[in-house]
Design an enzyme around this catalytic site. Structure first.
Site, PDB file in Angstrom:
ATOM      1  N   ASP A  30       0.858  -1.184   0.000  1.00  0.00           N
ATOM      2  CA  ASP A  30       0.000   0.000   0.000  1.00  0.00           C
ATOM      3  C   ASP A  30       0.900   1.242   0.000  1.00  0.00           C
ATOM      4  OD1 ASP A  30      -3.221   0.545   0.957  1.00  0.00           O
ATOM      5  OD2 ASP A  30      -1.805   2.215   1.101  1.00  0.00           O
ATOM      6  N   ILE A  31       0.500   2.246  -0.766  1.00  0.00           N
ATOM      7  CA  ILE A  31       1.307   3.465  -0.897  1.00  0.00           C
ATOM      8  C   ILE A  31       1.279   4.301   0.394  1.00  0.00           C
ATOM      9  CG2 ILE A  31      -0.464   5.069  -1.775  1.00  0.00           C
ATOM     10  CD1 ILE A  31       1.536   5.802  -4.015  1.00  0.00           C
ATOM     11  N   GLN A  93     -13.990   3.004   1.262  1.00  0.00           N
ATOM     12  CA  GLN A  93     -13.529   2.458  -0.028  1.00  0.00           C
ATOM     13  C   GLN A  93     -13.300   3.602  -1.002  1.00  0.00           C
ATOM     14  OE1 GLN A  93     -16.120  -0.385  -2.030  1.00  0.00           O
ATOM     15  NE2 GLN A  93     -14.557  -0.851  -3.571  1.00  0.00           N
ATOM     16  N   SER A  94     -12.083   3.675  -1.513  1.00  0.00           N
ATOM     17  CA  SER A  94     -11.732   4.780  -2.401  1.00  0.00           C
ATOM     18  C   SER A  94     -11.294   4.300  -3.778  1.00  0.00           C
ATOM     19  CB  SER A  94     -10.626   5.630  -1.768  1.00  0.00           C
ATOM     20  OG  SER A  94      -9.469   4.840  -1.564  1.00  0.00           O
ATOM     21  N   HIS A  99     -10.177  -5.150  -3.437  1.00  0.00           N
ATOM     22  CA  HIS A  99      -8.839  -5.310  -2.864  1.00  0.00           C
ATOM     23  C   HIS A  99      -8.967  -5.691  -1.397  1.00  0.00           C
ATOM     24  CE1 HIS A  99     -10.043  -1.076  -2.689  1.00  0.00           C
ATOM     25  NE2 HIS A  99      -9.405  -0.990  -1.530  1.00  0.00           N
ATOM     26  N   LEU A 100      -8.174  -6.673  -1.023  1.00  0.00           N
ATOM     27  CA  LEU A 100      -8.122  -7.134   0.360  1.00  0.00           C
ATOM     28  C   LEU A 100      -6.899  -6.506   1.009  1.00  0.00           C
ATOM     29  CD1 LEU A 100      -9.420  -9.148   2.415  1.00  0.00           C
ATOM     30  CD2 LEU A 100      -7.718 -10.812   1.632  1.00  0.00           C
ATOM     31  N   HIS A 101      -7.132  -5.751   2.092  1.00  0.00           N
ATOM     32  CA  HIS A 101      -6.003  -5.202   2.848  1.00  0.00           C
ATOM     33  C   HIS A 101      -5.459  -6.293   3.771  1.00  0.00           C
ATOM     34  CE1 HIS A 101      -6.882  -0.764   2.239  1.00  0.00           C
ATOM     35  NE2 HIS A 101      -8.063  -1.264   1.940  1.00  0.00           N
TER      36      HIS A 101
HETATM   37  P1  AMP Z   1      -9.691   1.562   0.180  1.00  0.00           P
HETATM   38  O1  AMP Z   1      -9.721   2.822   0.997  1.00  0.00           O
HETATM   39  O2  AMP Z   1     -10.145   0.335   0.917  1.00  0.00           O
HETATM   40  O3  AMP Z   1     -10.384   1.724  -1.164  1.00  0.00           O
HETATM   41  O4  AMP Z   1      -8.170   1.276  -0.102  1.00  0.00           O
HETATM   42  C1  AMP Z   1      -7.463   1.856  -1.163  1.00  0.00           C
HETATM   43  C2  AMP Z   1      -6.014   1.754  -0.780  1.00  0.00           C
HETATM   44  O5  AMP Z   1      -5.252   1.940  -1.947  1.00  0.00           O
HETATM   45  C3  AMP Z   1      -5.564   2.799   0.227  1.00  0.00           C
HETATM   46  O6  AMP Z   1      -5.062   2.159   1.387  1.00  0.00           O
HETATM   47  C4  AMP Z   1      -4.500   3.587  -0.536  1.00  0.00           C
HETATM   48  O7  AMP Z   1      -3.434   3.985   0.294  1.00  0.00           O
HETATM   49  C5  AMP Z   1      -4.064   2.593  -1.592  1.00  0.00           C
HETATM   50  N1  AMP Z   1      -3.527   3.150  -2.814  1.00  0.00           N
HETATM   51  C6  AMP Z   1      -4.036   4.165  -3.552  1.00  0.00           C
HETATM   52  N2  AMP Z   1      -3.271   4.385  -4.632  1.00  0.00           N
HETATM   53  C7  AMP Z   1      -2.252   3.489  -4.581  1.00  0.00           C
HETATM   54  C8  AMP Z   1      -1.113   3.216  -5.400  1.00  0.00           C
HETATM   55  N3  AMP Z   1      -0.873   3.902  -6.528  1.00  0.00           N
HETATM   56  N4  AMP Z   1      -0.251   2.231  -5.023  1.00  0.00           N
HETATM   57  C9  AMP Z   1      -0.485   1.536  -3.884  1.00  0.00           C
HETATM   58  N5  AMP Z   1      -1.537   1.736  -3.071  1.00  0.00           N
HETATM   59  C10 AMP Z   1      -2.411   2.699  -3.413  1.00  0.00           C
END
Ligand code: AMP
Ligand code: ZN
Length: 113
Positions: A30-31, A93-94, A99-101
């Site tokens: 994760d970034i 969720q963004s 995606h599974l964290h």
């Molecule tokens: P969610 O909030 O569950 O939709 O998780 C989206 C995740 O994607 C967040 O934890 C972000 O930090 C991560 N994320 C967004 N853009 C990137 C990227 N380019 N590379 C890696 N992780 C990312």
């Protein structure tokens, strides 16, 4: 899907720190990590999120969790990690590619915020 951040990461069009890949799944750091281990495990197939998953995606959803368990073993965090699916905007969720964290390597609080 062409206009999807995570599909672009799978294709290598956007850089990411890959930690695992097989025929069905892809995983990367994760970034914006929320713990010493914070990996995102995604299906190669574009599925918008859990709400949109279909019966034919059942095996794929299971695979995401099995990859999490494997990475938990590899990273030596089996004394406590969490797998999280954020579902819908109120959950945070963004990114709308399932995606599974995998979050671990520190004490976890309950309930999550
Ligand atoms: P969610 O909030 O569950 O939709 O998780 C989206 C995740 O994607 C967040 O934890 C972000 O930090 C991560 N994320 C967004 N853009 C990137 C990227 N380019 N590379 C890696 N992780 C990312
Ligand atoms: Zn996608």
């Amino acid at each position: 899907m062409t206009d999807c951040l995570f599909c672009k990461i799978i294709k290598g069009e956007i850089p990411a720190r890959k930690v695992y890949e097989d025929a069905h799944t892809f995983a990367f750091e994760d970034i914006d990590p929320q713990a010493p281990t914070h990996v995102l495990i995604i299906p190669k197939k574009h599925v918008r999120g859990l709400k949109e998953a279909q019966v034919e995606d059942a095996e794929l959803i299971g695979r995401l969790h099995l990859v999490a368990a494997e990475l938990g073993r590899r990273r030596g965090i089996e004394d406590g990690y969490r797998t999280v699916l954020n579902v819908g905007p109120k959950s945070g969720q963004s990114v709308f590619h399932l995606h599974l964290h995998l979050i671990g390597g520190r004490e976890m609080k309950w309930p999550p915020g």
